[in-house]
Scaffold this motif. Structure first.
Motif, PDB file in Angstrom:
ATOM      1  N   TYR A  31      46.666  38.511  37.698  1.00 38.20           N
ATOM      2  CA  TYR A  31      45.597  38.023  36.693  1.00 38.20           C
ATOM      3  C   TYR A  31      44.963  39.346  36.563  1.00 38.20           C
ATOM      4  CZ  TYR A  31      47.220  33.041  37.469  1.00 38.20           C
ATOM      5  OH  TYR A  31      47.518  31.296  37.666  1.00 38.20           O
ATOM      6  N   TYR A  33      40.886  41.022  35.047  1.00 38.31           N
ATOM      7  CA  TYR A  33      39.963  40.620  34.863  1.00 38.31           C
ATOM      8  C   TYR A  33      38.973  41.666  34.389  1.00 38.31           C
ATOM      9  CZ  TYR A  33      41.139  36.383  37.485  1.00 38.31           C
ATOM     10  OH  TYR A  33      42.487  35.714  38.107  1.00 38.31           O
ATOM     11  N   TYR A  35      35.174  41.404  33.941  1.00 37.68           N
ATOM     12  CA  TYR A  35      33.736  40.933  33.897  1.00 37.68           C
ATOM     13  C   TYR A  35      32.471  41.667  33.867  1.00 37.68           C
ATOM     14  CZ  TYR A  35      35.300  36.954  37.204  1.00 37.68           C
ATOM     15  OH  TYR A  35      36.526  35.893  37.970  1.00 37.68           O
ATOM     16  N   GLN A  37      28.313  42.251  33.814  1.00 34.68           N
ATOM     17  CA  GLN A  37      26.972  41.582  34.702  1.00 34.68           C
ATOM     18  C   GLN A  37      25.929  42.217  34.038  1.00 34.68           C
ATOM     19  OE1 GLN A  37      26.410  43.749  38.557  1.00 34.68           O
ATOM     20  NE2 GLN A  37      26.103  41.460  39.143  1.00 34.68           N
ATOM     21  N   ALA A  41      21.289  38.938  36.466  1.00 33.48           N
ATOM     22  CA  ALA A  41      22.508  37.543  36.108  1.00 33.48           C
ATOM     23  C   ALA A  41      23.808  37.981  36.980  1.00 33.48           C
ATOM     24  CB  ALA A  41      22.810  37.656  34.800  1.00 33.48           C
ATOM     25  N   GLY A  42      24.746  36.575  36.699  1.00 36.12           N
ATOM     26  CA  GLY A  42      25.976  36.687  37.989  1.00 36.12           C
ATOM     27  C   GLY A  42      26.810  37.215  37.376  1.00 36.12           C
ATOM     28  N   LEU A  43      28.179  37.386  37.948  1.00 37.19           N
ATOM     29  CA  LEU A  43      29.271  37.701  37.048  1.00 37.19           C
ATOM     30  C   LEU A  43      29.631  37.101  35.990  1.00 37.19           C
ATOM     31  CD1 LEU A  43      30.920  38.757  40.612  1.00 37.19           C
ATOM     32  CD2 LEU A  43      30.377  40.475  38.571  1.00 37.19           C
ATOM     33  N   LEU A  45      32.149  36.115  33.186  1.00 34.28           N
ATOM     34  CA  LEU A  45      33.853  35.979  33.177  1.00 34.28           C
ATOM     35  C   LEU A  45      34.851  36.921  31.558  1.00 34.28           C
ATOM     36  CD1 LEU A  45      37.146  37.179  33.449  1.00 34.28           C
ATOM     37  CD2 LEU A  45      37.412  34.099  33.526  1.00 34.28           C
ATOM     38  N   TYR A  48      40.486  38.122  30.246  1.00 32.20           N
ATOM     39  CA  TYR A  48      41.568  38.371  31.444  1.00 32.20           C
ATOM     40  C   TYR A  48      42.976  37.677  30.789  1.00 32.20           C
ATOM     41  CZ  TYR A  48      42.616  32.969  31.367  1.00 32.20           C
ATOM     42  OH  TYR A  48      43.141  32.027  30.155  1.00 32.20           O
ATOM     43  N   PHE A  50      47.617  38.055  31.481  1.00 30.10           N
ATOM     44  CA  PHE A  50      48.473  38.324  32.584  1.00 30.10           C
ATOM     45  C   PHE A  50      49.229  39.124  32.967  1.00 30.10           C
ATOM     46  CE2 PHE A  50      48.116  33.266  33.448  1.00 30.10           C
ATOM     47  CZ  PHE A  50      47.214  33.510  32.377  1.00 30.10           C
ATOM     48  N   PHE A  88      32.912  44.620  35.390  1.00 33.69           N
ATOM     49  CA  PHE A  88      34.044  44.842  36.129  1.00 33.69           C
ATOM     50  C   PHE A  88      35.198  44.722  36.674  1.00 33.69           C
ATOM     51  CE2 PHE A  88      30.510  45.566  40.290  1.00 33.69           C
ATOM     52  CZ  PHE A  88      29.643  45.470  39.149  1.00 33.69           C
ATOM     53  N   ARG A  92      43.965  39.830  40.760  1.00 34.79           N
ATOM     54  CA  ARG A  92      44.150  38.666  41.839  1.00 34.79           C
ATOM     55  C   ARG A  92      45.337  37.999  41.392  1.00 34.79           C
ATOM     56  NH1 ARG A  92      41.453  33.014  41.126  1.00 34.79           N
ATOM     57  NH2 ARG A  92      41.802  31.982  43.187  1.00 34.79           N
ATOM     58  N   THR A  99      39.715  38.145  44.964  1.00 38.80           N
ATOM     59  CA  THR A  99      40.069  38.561  43.836  1.00 38.80           C
ATOM     60  C   THR A  99      39.461  40.116  44.357  1.00 38.80           C
ATOM     61  OG1 THR A  99      39.864  36.671  42.414  1.00 38.80           O
ATOM     62  CG2 THR A  99      39.205  38.916  41.354  1.00 38.80           C
ATOM     63  N   PHE A 101      37.387  43.942  42.923  1.00 35.35           N
ATOM     64  CA  PHE A 101      36.266  44.256  42.456  1.00 35.35           C
ATOM     65  C   PHE A 101      36.670  45.624  42.118  1.00 35.35           C
ATOM     66  CE2 PHE A 101      34.665  40.619  39.682  1.00 35.35           C
ATOM     67  CZ  PHE A 101      35.722  39.497  40.762  1.00 35.35           C
ATOM     68  N   GLY A 102      36.596  46.260  40.834  1.00 34.99           N
ATOM     69  CA  GLY A 102      36.042  47.656  41.354  1.00 34.99           C
ATOM     70  C   GLY A 102      34.355  47.832  41.178  1.00 34.99           C
TER      71      GLY A 102
END
Lengths: 111, 114
Positions: A31, A33, A35, A37, A41-43, A45, A48, A50, A88, A92, A99, A101-102
């Motif tokens: 997977y 993704y 994201y 931000q 705030a949070g991350l 989504l 994404y 496959f 980001f 995964r 997961t 992240f960059g």
């Protein structure tokens, strides 16, 4: 070890397309993704894909995956000032718990 | 829409003190995670937790760190003796199961160690 790399900054004019690029090292990543931000705030989504897909489109967002080169990109069409944020890339594997992240690409949108 | 909530949003502590960061994952989720982001650096995986035990942890997650799900709804990260380099944004996340592609993040706790 597994790693995800992306450029740190991108500046575009409002209305233009933005393309954020990312490379990853783990070929077993299943997977991939993007994201978003926003400040304080949070991350969130965004989208994404496959690993068995080449492309995914979701309204203004287009994700392209080149599995051979382990390259992922996010294109935002008609970029708006509200798109200014850090984006980001993340990867995964199947059955894996973590997961990777960059460091995030900070997108500046100029009016 | 259900969301992961984290408290507090900011925590300031003295070096050597213990801190507990709290998270309430989405209620029907089974897998829980802590990640952290040091300012200007990558979001780093710390630990994953399933069925009341740690399922995977990173090198960062040493003996100073522990996680707990004390009551079936909260998920906590404890740092026993904080160091300056523990200053970071800590994110909690949860997902419904191993075959889920979606990881849901909280808005983070900014930890500052002085």
């Amino acid at each position: 070890g597994e790693d995800v790399e992306q450029s740190l900054f991108l500046s575009v004019r409002e209305g233009d397309s933005s393309v954020i690029n990312c490379t990853y090292t783990d070929s077993s990543s299943t997977y991939l993704y993007w994201y978003k931000q926003e400040p304080g705030a949070g991350l969130q989504l965004l989208t994404y894909i496959f690993s068995n897909m080449d492309m995914k489109q979701d309204q203004r967002l287009t994700v392209l995956l080149n599995k051979k080169d382990k390259h992922l990109s996010l294109r935002i069409a008609d970029t708006q000032t509200g798109d200014s944020a850090i984006y980001f890339c993340a990867a995964r594997g199947t059955g894996g718990f973590k997961t990777i992240f960059g460091a995030g690409t900070r997108l500046f949108v100029k009016a | 829409e259900p969301e992961v909530t984290q408290t507090p949003s900011h925590q300031v502590t003295q070096m050597g003190q213990e801190v507990i960061l709290r998270c309430v994952p989405i209620s029907n989720h089974l897998y829980f995670y802590w990640y952290r982001q040091i300012l200007g650096q990558k979001v780093e995986f710390l630990v994953s937790f399933y069925n009341n035990e740690i399922s995977e942890k990173s090198e960062i997650f040493d003996d100073q760190f522990s996680v707990e799900r004390p009551d079936g709804s909260n998920f906590t990260l404890k740092i026993r003796s904080t160091k300056l380099e523990d200053s970071a944004m800590y994110f909690c996340a949860s997902d419904p199961g191993t075959r889920s592609e979606k990881l849901f993040f909280g808005s983070g706790t900014q930890l500052s160690v002085l």
